[in-house]
Each structure stands twice: as structure tokens, then as C-alpha cells.
Design a protein around this motif. Structure first.
Motif, short mmCIF file in Angstrom:
data_model
loop_
_atom_site.label_atom_id
_atom_site.label_comp_id
_atom_site.label_asym_id
_atom_site.label_seq_id
_atom_site.Cartn_x
_atom_site.Cartn_y
_atom_site.Cartn_z
N ALA A 155 1.25 -1.28 -0.15
CA ALA A 155 -0.32 0.19 -0.02
C ALA A 155 1.08 1.48 -0.02
O ALA A 155 1.93 1.16 0.84
CB ALA A 155 -0.71 0.22 1.41
N ALA A 194 -6.09 -1.15 -6.74
CA ALA A 194 -7.18 0.21 -6.31
C ALA A 194 -6.60 1.61 -6.48
O ALA A 194 -5.95 1.40 -4.94
CB ALA A 194 -7.78 -1.52 -5.47
N PHE A 199 -7.56 4.48 -3.92
CA PHE A 199 -8.76 5.49 -2.72
C PHE A 199 -8.35 6.33 -2.68
O PHE A 199 -7.45 7.47 -3.06
CB PHE A 199 -7.90 4.54 -1.81
N PRO A 217 -13.56 3.92 -4.01
CA PRO A 217 -12.32 3.81 -4.22
C PRO A 217 -12.77 3.33 -6.07
O PRO A 217 -13.56 2.47 -6.36
CB PRO A 217 -11.70 2.17 -3.92
N PHE A 275 -4.56 10.81 -3.52
CA PHE A 275 -4.65 9.56 -3.32
C PHE A 275 -4.04 8.56 -2.82
O PHE A 275 -2.91 9.32 -2.62
CB PHE A 275 -5.07 9.24 -4.66
N SER A 276 -4.11 7.57 -2.53
CA SER A 276 -3.41 6.01 -2.17
C SER A 276 -3.63 4.70 -2.93
O SER A 276 -4.55 4.89 -3.51
CB SER A 276 -4.49 5.77 -0.64
N SER A 277 -3.26 4.30 -3.21
CA SER A 277 -2.96 2.74 -3.75
C SER A 277 -3.13 1.78 -2.87
O SER A 277 -1.78 1.98 -1.64
CB SER A 277 -2.19 2.98 -5.03
N VAL A 278 -3.76 0.76 -3.33
CA VAL A 278 -3.11 -0.97 -3.05
C VAL A 278 -3.34 -1.75 -4.11
O VAL A 278 -3.73 -1.33 -4.81
CB VAL A 278 -4.43 -1.81 -1.72
N GLU A 294 -2.00 -5.35 -5.85
CA GLU A 294 -2.08 -7.32 -4.46
C GLU A 294 -1.92 -8.36 -5.64
O GLU A 294 -2.64 -8.02 -6.69
CB GLU A 294 -3.77 -6.82 -4.74
#
Lengths: 121, 121, 121, 121
Positions: D10, D45, D47, D53, D86-89, D91
Motif C-alpha cells: 500500500a 485499487a 482510494f 475506490p 489518492f492512495s493505492s493498494v 495485490e
């Protein structure tokens, strides 16, 4: 001193500008600390976007010593290509600590930024 | 507050330019937080490329206090050599948090960059 | 999404220059991501060099939202003193991710540097 | 090579200035290393502060390859909004390493700063 560090490290970011670019004076470095009482043998592999990895680059660090390794200076088995994205993985036989640093060679090589690398848990 | 932090930390990068260099106004710092309710005794060892480590430098941090320690100011057992690569290891008797920061002393000591140090798992 | 993050974070470095300084245009920020499906309640405590901690500052982040929190804007229970070293500890009731960033407010608030904070294991 | 890295990452900080701003020449990047021998499928994703999201953005990285992904270039399912926090994840289905970097596109895209992202333990 009780050993401190990990044996496997990775740096996802890497880029050395060519000499013709404005940024020729910046150097890309991996600061490696061997705080323990045994010599550290470190194998470094470089990864690229569109070709197979190159390595191992072999580095030896004496007990209780630090090495500020410049990617720019790596020669064997191949110089690091300029203007090319790369990543690096460090595998040592004893615990070490790796920090990724960009230097400015104009002024006594002051670091422009620095970040602790990823250590394998 | 429940204790937060680790007892052993390491910073692989370190370099203080000499006063005669262009970068004399930058300071190298370790920000240390002792968020707990017991005094923290921190022993710092400095590691070099070509000589034995120097230390311990001894620092005490009161409960629930932070210390922004400048490597430039360390004097005992020896001043930190200028224009010389070094690494540092922090060993505390209670959990602390260490962050490595480069400051610009010209303008109210604003940080130029900062990175969380390596914490021993 | 499966929860990601930790409930306890710490940032050892902190410094907001006063308005009269050259650096008045830089902002100190904590970017906080709540990627989960429950609201996050975050308590922030500030630690200083020579006085007791101040807090908690209380922040709420909706599910699946990010908050770019500026330390400059914190008011309750007290504004963050300028020209003063501080550290911060974040305690949340759900997993979050915290990143420490210095912004330049002159140009669309582009970050000057950023580092992942310390997460309690 | 033995696998290195984690499957979930993240980055809490994210901001792409609009083209009209002074900082149009900076690029926000995630450097992703897949050091293993299997292809990596990465779902990203994004956010935001005040909306749901967006994602997944799907990225594939061949075995033993690195990808320096620019958030500026993401198009599907939607371009990344400018002037927006924004933020990002991330996976992935195999271990990867993620590093968050801000680039300056004027000069051979030299990085302005870089930090190892948060890896889920």
C-alpha cells in the motif's frame, strides 16, 4: 555486537542517467552495513524491464565495516546500462542492512534522498 | 501509552560534509522518539569503511519525549569525521523509534529528506 | 477487500517552520489510508523535546477513503507549535496505512519528500 | 532465485498535479519488481478522499522483470484524476516488491524522491 540486519534485500527503483543528460552528476548508491564479526559476501542481481537479469555482482564487506557501493561503478559481469530502469536484489551470507541513496557528486557527494530498502522477513 | 517501537535500529547511510564544502549548511540527524513511561538509554555505534567502529555514544531520552539528535554535534568518545562515509546502530533499553533526516540549517532547519530507519524484527 | 495495514504507527520526525521563515510554504502531512469497510477512529499524540505530550487529536476516516492530514491544520486540543521539534504516534481501531510527507504549497502542493512511517509489528 | 517480496502493498500518498500547474513535469511512479520465476498479475485499487475506490487496474509483469509503472499513464478503468489526493493498494498473486517514486521528466526522468512502500506482514 549481536548480529543486526537481514540476509535478503531488494530495491525496486533504479536508474542511472547517461553522461549526456543534465543529471550526469547524480550517482545511485546502495549503502551496506555489515555490523557483525564475520565477513559478508553479498551477491547482487540486477533486473530489467525487457531482458534477463544480470549477475551476480559479488561484493565483500569486512566485519564491522560499511560499504557505500555505487551502482555507477559496477563493472563485472557487465556495466549497468544507462538511461534504463532496473531493480536490484541483494543476498548475503550474514545479516546486513541496505539503504538506497541518490548522491550529488558536485558537492562532496551529498545525498539527495535516501530510503531503507525492502528486507525479507 | 502501551510501548511502541523497537530496541535496535540501524542506518546504513551517513555522511557529513566538511565546512569548506558547498553543503556545509546541511545537518545529518536521527530523530528518536521515546513514547514510553521509562527513561531510554541509547548506545550508538558508528561504523566506517576502513577502520574499527567508534562508540558507544550515549544518549538519554526522558519518558514521553523526542530527541532530534544531530550527528554533527556528537563529541564523545570522538567527533564524527567529515567527508567520510559512515553507518550507525542504535541499541536502547526500551522501545524507541528512529528516523533518519537531513536538515538544511539555513532556513529554520527544514528537512531535505527523511526516512524511517531499519528496525530489528 | 481484506483488511490491510496496522493499528499503531509512529513518525519520529516533525517540524513546522514559523510563518516568518523562508520555508513558510512547506506543509507537513500524514497521509492515512483506511482501505477497509469499517470507519477508522484515529487518535494522534504529539511528543516534544521538553514538555509532556499533547493529545489526543481525533480524526475519523470513512471506510474505503484516504485522508491527507496536515499537521499545520491541527487545532484541537492545541495548535502544533511552530519552530519546534515533535514526533507523532497514531492509534487506530482498524488497520490503516500512514505515510509521512512534506508538501510544497506553492505549486499545487507537490510533495518534496515522503516516507512510509514506522508500523508496530 | 528463491521468491522475495510480499503479495500486498500500500502507498498512502498520491497526487498528480494538473498540466496547467508548475509541476506538470513531475511523474508519480510505482516501481514493481517480480524477481520470481512465475508471471505476476497485480491488481491496483485507487482510494480517494470523497468517493468510492476505482479499480482494479490490471498489470502483468513477466518472470524476472521489473516494471516502472507511471500512475499518470493509467487509463483503464479510468484515468487518475489530477490535483486530487489518492492512495493505492497493490495485490499480486506472487511475491513482488513495490517502491514509490516521484520522477522529474525534464532530465531523463531522474527520481526526486523514493520510498519503499508498506508491505503487509
Amino acid at each position: 555486537m549481536e548480529p543486526i540486519g537481514r540476509k535478503r534485500w531488494a530495491i525496486a527503483e533504479g536508474f542511472i542517467p547517461s553522461q549526456s543528460s543534465f543529471s550526469e552528476r547524480t550517482l545511485v548508491s546502495a549503502c551496506i552495513l555489515n555490523a557483525g564479526d564475520r565477513q559478508a559476501h553479498v551477491d547482487i542481481a540486477l533486473f530489467f524491464a525487457d531482458r534477463e537479469p544480470v549477475g551476480p555482482y559479488r561484493v565483500t564487506i569486512s566485519p564491522r565495516r560499511t560499504l557505500h557501493l555505487r551502482f555507477n561503478d559496477l563493472e563485472e559481469p557487465a556495466a549497468v546500462p544507462r538511461d534504463t530502469d532496473f531493480s536490484s536484489v541483494f543476498e548475503a551470507d550474514v545479516p546486513i542492512i541496505v539503504q538506497h541513496t541518490r548522491l550529488d557528486s558536485r558537492h562532496a557527494e551529498v545525498s539527495l534522498w535516501s530510503t531503507t530498502a525492502y528486507a525479507e522477513a
